[in-house]
Design an enzyme around this catalytic site. Structure first.
Site, PDB file in Angstrom:
ATOM      1  NE  ARG A 174      -1.863  -1.669   3.449  1.00  0.00           N
ATOM      2  CZ  ARG A 174      -2.242  -2.015   4.674  1.00  0.00           C
ATOM      3  NH1 ARG A 174      -3.474  -1.836   5.046  1.00  0.00           N
ATOM      4  NH2 ARG A 174      -1.376  -2.527   5.534  1.00  0.00           N
ATOM      5  CE  LYS A 200      13.668 -25.123   7.163  1.00  0.00           C
ATOM      6  NZ  LYS A 200      14.605 -24.024   6.916  1.00  0.00           N
ATOM      7  CG  HIS A 207       7.093 -25.676   9.634  1.00  0.00           C
ATOM      8  ND1 HIS A 207       6.772 -25.449   8.320  1.00  0.00           N
ATOM      9  CD2 HIS A 207       7.409 -24.459  10.148  1.00  0.00           C
ATOM     10  CE1 HIS A 207       6.895 -24.164   8.054  1.00  0.00           C
ATOM     11  NE2 HIS A 207       7.278 -23.541   9.147  1.00  0.00           N
TER      12      HIS A 207
HETATM   13  N1  LIG Z   1       8.327 -13.480   7.920  1.00  0.00           N
HETATM   14  C1  LIG Z   1       8.706 -14.732   7.944  1.00  0.00           C
HETATM   15  O1  LIG Z   1       9.818 -15.076   8.381  1.00  0.00           O
HETATM   16  C2  LIG Z   1       7.779 -15.791   7.432  1.00  0.00           C
HETATM   17  C3  LIG Z   1       8.244 -17.116   7.390  1.00  0.00           C
HETATM   18  C4  LIG Z   1       7.412 -18.106   6.883  1.00  0.00           C
HETATM   19  C5  LIG Z   1       6.151 -17.774   6.439  1.00  0.00           C
HETATM   20  N2  LIG Z   1       5.709 -16.472   6.519  1.00  0.00           N
HETATM   21  C6  LIG Z   1       4.354 -16.173   6.025  1.00  0.00           C
HETATM   22  O2  LIG Z   1       4.443 -15.166   5.007  1.00  0.00           O
HETATM   23  C7  LIG Z   1       3.299 -14.327   5.031  1.00  0.00           C
HETATM   24  C8  LIG Z   1       3.761 -12.889   5.115  1.00  0.00           C
HETATM   25  O3  LIG Z   1       4.437 -12.702   6.335  1.00  0.00           O
HETATM   26  P1  LIG Z   1       5.333 -11.409   6.612  1.00  0.00           P
HETATM   27  O4  LIG Z   1       6.035 -11.672   7.888  1.00  0.00           O
HETATM   28  O5  LIG Z   1       6.129 -11.034   5.414  1.00  0.00           O
HETATM   29  O6  LIG Z   1       4.204 -10.282   6.845  1.00  0.00           O
HETATM   30  P2  LIG Z   1       4.422  -8.706   6.843  1.00  0.00           P
HETATM   31  O7  LIG Z   1       5.841  -8.347   7.178  1.00  0.00           O
HETATM   32  O8  LIG Z   1       3.336  -8.137   7.693  1.00  0.00           O
HETATM   33  O9  LIG Z   1       4.190  -8.269   5.328  1.00  0.00           O
HETATM   34  C9  LIG Z   1       2.917  -8.186   4.772  1.00  0.00           C
HETATM   35  C10 LIG Z   1       2.973  -7.552   3.393  1.00  0.00           C
HETATM   36  O10 LIG Z   1       1.628  -7.414   2.902  1.00  0.00           O
HETATM   37  C11 LIG Z   1       1.362  -6.025   2.625  1.00  0.00           C
HETATM   38  N3  LIG Z   1      -0.023  -5.719   2.969  1.00  0.00           N
HETATM   39  C12 LIG Z   1      -0.641  -5.888   4.166  1.00  0.00           C
HETATM   40  N4  LIG Z   1      -1.935  -5.500   4.081  1.00  0.00           N
HETATM   41  C13 LIG Z   1      -2.136  -5.063   2.813  1.00  0.00           C
HETATM   42  C14 LIG Z   1      -3.260  -4.557   2.109  1.00  0.00           C
HETATM   43  N5  LIG Z   1      -4.467  -4.411   2.689  1.00  0.00           N
HETATM   44  N6  LIG Z   1      -3.099  -4.239   0.803  1.00  0.00           N
HETATM   45  C15 LIG Z   1      -1.895  -4.395   0.200  1.00  0.00           C
HETATM   46  N7  LIG Z   1      -0.791  -4.868   0.808  1.00  0.00           N
HETATM   47  C16 LIG Z   1      -0.912  -5.198   2.101  1.00  0.00           C
HETATM   48  C17 LIG Z   1       2.338  -5.266   3.502  1.00  0.00           C
HETATM   49  O11 LIG Z   1       2.597  -3.974   3.008  1.00  0.00           O
HETATM   50  P3  LIG Z   1       1.817  -2.659   3.559  1.00  0.00           P
HETATM   51  O12 LIG Z   1       1.334  -2.963   4.949  1.00  0.00           O
HETATM   52  O13 LIG Z   1       2.871  -1.604   3.504  1.00  0.00           O
HETATM   53  O14 LIG Z   1       0.716  -2.433   2.605  1.00  0.00           O
HETATM   54  C18 LIG Z   1       3.573  -6.156   3.394  1.00  0.00           C
HETATM   55  O15 LIG Z   1       4.242  -5.918   2.187  1.00  0.00           O
HETATM   56  C19 LIG Z   1       2.450 -14.796   6.217  1.00  0.00           C
HETATM   57  O16 LIG Z   1       1.443 -15.645   5.745  1.00  0.00           O
HETATM   58  C20 LIG Z   1       3.443 -15.574   7.078  1.00  0.00           C
HETATM   59  O17 LIG Z   1       2.831 -16.600   7.816  1.00  0.00           O
HETATM   60  C21 LIG Z   1       6.492 -15.497   6.989  1.00  0.00           C
END
Ligand SMILES: NC(=O)c1ccc[n+]([C@@H]2O[C@H](COP(=O)([O-])OP(=O)(O)OC[C@H]3O[C@@H](n4cnc5c(N)ncnc54)[C@H](OP(=O)(O)O)[C@@H]3O)[C@@H](O)[C@H]2O)c1
Length: 466
Positions: free
Chosen positions: A62, A186, A244
């Site tokens: 966003r 992995k 996992h």
């Molecule tokens: N982080 C990890 O290490 C990790 C590991 C394994 C799996 N995951 C999985 O990956 C997914 C993402 O996790 P994350 O940690 O990357 O989350 P995050 O840091 O909160 O990132 C979310 C992304 O979505 C965007 N977003 C959120 N609401 C939005 C909206 N209404 N419209 C458009 N864009 C929007 C955010 O940008 P804006 O808010 O700026 O719009 C941001 O780019 C999850 O399902 C999580 O379970 C994450």
């Protein structure tokens, strides 16, 4: 190479593409933690290794960013190499709100300059998955060559997973849907079925005749870091156990499929998941968790979960499986530990204590497989344990592809074998719905709570000090 041999990894792969088939990655959530930590570095690695020559990357969020500003953000996520200058030329940014249908229309004009092979990666919270799916479909963005990749968790519980799956599968055929559990990519998880089914000395050992119990551990030595808000909604059960740990359990517990292809292996995994009988469970929350950024003051979210289960089949009759995932424990490691029945050799007392034999699959950070056996101490009639070890990184070097590199490469190649089929997810959520843990006990960082020590009645948690 057979499907079996490449389960979970693509050794020495070159991404399969048709001539002129330029790949377009649409990273929905292109500024998020996952994108920065895993996806962008993995794409860059594939590029550096020459496994991805022609591509476009469109990152979305966003935020109001120019292409240049986004490229600047991407560069901070990567270890720049000399390939960066070429790589960056393919990156674009699009401001897109998942809930604004008009925004998706703007993707169309971007696509005019890109190839038809589109990968939509939903790198965002599962709350948004249905609305994104709906909008991609309404705007007719998913063409015949497209794939849609869903991060985990797929749903919040059994009902939301069912609803989401209904939405997704009504709009897209299964061959376009890629449900991710990056643990399956992995290297050592990919090795599991090879270890079991290509070694005739291993498979006969893995039954209730020889095995005393099995432990599946994913332990972290850090807390929620800056993901408090996300974590507080999910907790250890939904973040780790549901995906996992249960995937690992199904790979260890499944019987040999008739054919060693992706479909037969998945069928066998589903069978095992249906047989999981929960015997006991406990949860914990590390001290100080409620003070973490994004966490509620009175949060009851668990940061640790331990489960004792049986598999209701003849092969594993009565063998306890212990599953553990926790944050802020003493060590960061993931492993599968199979302990065999204690030996009763009838030796005199001076021989000392014989250790039970064990088979350990270390998934991370060490990668390898070893058997622990009893050996004689030279010059004495006493014994000491020794490891018969295969050290994966010593043999293959440290630069084997990361899980996300493997899974992106497989998605590009249209290879679904390491992605999760919906019926597996459905069974995983059903197991979760059978858990009934009491309130989390509090534990100190780096310490194993006494309740967790007592939880395991056969010995102790392997490798978990503190
Ligand atoms: N982080 C990890 O290490 C990790 C590991 C394994 C799996 N995951 C999985 O990956 C997914 C993402 O996790 P994350 O940690 O990357 O989350 P995050 O840091 O909160 O990132 C979310 C992304 O979505 C965007 N977003 C959120 N609401 C939005 C909206 N209404 N419209 C458009 N864009 C929007 C955010 O940008 P804006 O808010 O700026 O719009 C941001 O780019 C999850 O399902 C999580 O379970 C994450």
């Amino acid at each position: 190479m057979s499907g079996f041999l490449t389960l979970g990894k693509l050794p020495n792969f070159k991404v399969k593409r048709m001539k002129g088939d330029r790949v377009t990655f649409v990273l929905l959530g292109g500024t998020g933690d996952l994108a920065r930590k895993k996806l962008l570095p993995s794409l860059f690695n594939l590029y550096k290794k020459g496994k991805l020559d022609e591509f476009d990357l469109i990152g979305t969020s966003r935020e109001d960013l120019s292409d240049e500003e986004y490229i600047g953000e991407v560069s901070t996520a990567l270890e720049e190499g000399r390939e960066w200058e070429k790589f960056r030329e393919n990156i674009r940014y699009l401001q897109l709100d998942f809930y604004n249908s008009e925004d998706y229309g703007k993707l169309r004009s971007h696509f005019l300059e890109c190839g038809d092979h589109r990968l939509f990666y939903l790198a965002t919270l599962p709350d948004h998955f249905d609305v994104i799916t709906d909008n991609l479909n309404k705007r007719d963005l998913v063409n015949d060559s497209s794939k849609v990749l869903y991060e985990k968790p797929f749903g919040d519980d059994l009902q939301t997973a069912r609803n989401l799956n209904q939405c997704v599968s009504e709009l897209f055929p299964e061959e376009k849907i890629y449900r991710i559990d990056h643990y399956l990519d992995k290297e050592l998880v990919g090795d599991l079925s090879i270890l079991r089914f290509s070694n005739s000395i291993v498979e006969p050992l893995l039954t209730s005749n020889s095995v005393n119990h099995v432990q599946i551990i994913a332990s972290e030595d850090f807390g929620v870091k800056d993901r408090g808000e996300f974590y507080d909604r999910y907790g250890a059960v939904k973040d780790f156990f549901q995906s996992h740990l249960l995937q690992l359990l199904s790979l260890v517990g499944m019987s040999r499929p008739k054919k060693l292809d992706a479909r037969s292996i998945r069928d066998k995994k589903v069978e095992v998941l249906k047989e999981v009988k929960i015997l006991d469970s406990m949860t914990g929350q590390y001290r100080g968790y409620r003070g973490e950024k994004g966490v509620k003051d009175d949060s009851k979210t668990e940061t640790l979960v331990a489960v004792k289960a049986h598999l209701d089949n003849r092969r594993w009759n009565g063998v306890p499986f212990y599953l553990l995932s926790g944050k802020n424990l003493a060590r960061k490691y993931s492993e599968i530990y199979v302990e065999f029945e204690r030996p009763d050799a009838g030796y005199p007392a001076e021989v000392g204590n014989l250790v039970p034999n064990s088979l350990v699959v270390s998934i991370q950070p060490d990668q390898g497989i070893y058997f622990e056996i009893n050996t004689k101490v030279p010059g004495k009639m006493s014994t000491e344990p020794a490891k018969m070890q295969f050290c994966h990184s010593c043999h293959h070097g440290p630069n084997t592809p990361s899980a996300y590199e493997n899974l992106l490469a497989q998605a590009i190649a249209g290879d679904q074998r390491s992605f999760v089929r919906y019926d597996e997810i459905e069974e995983q959520w059903k197991v979760v719905s059978r858990l009934n843990p009491s309130e989390p006990v509090t534990y100190r960082r780096g310490k194993v709570p006494s309740e967790l020590k007592k939880f395991i009645t056969e010995g102790s948690w392997h490798g978990l000090e503190g």
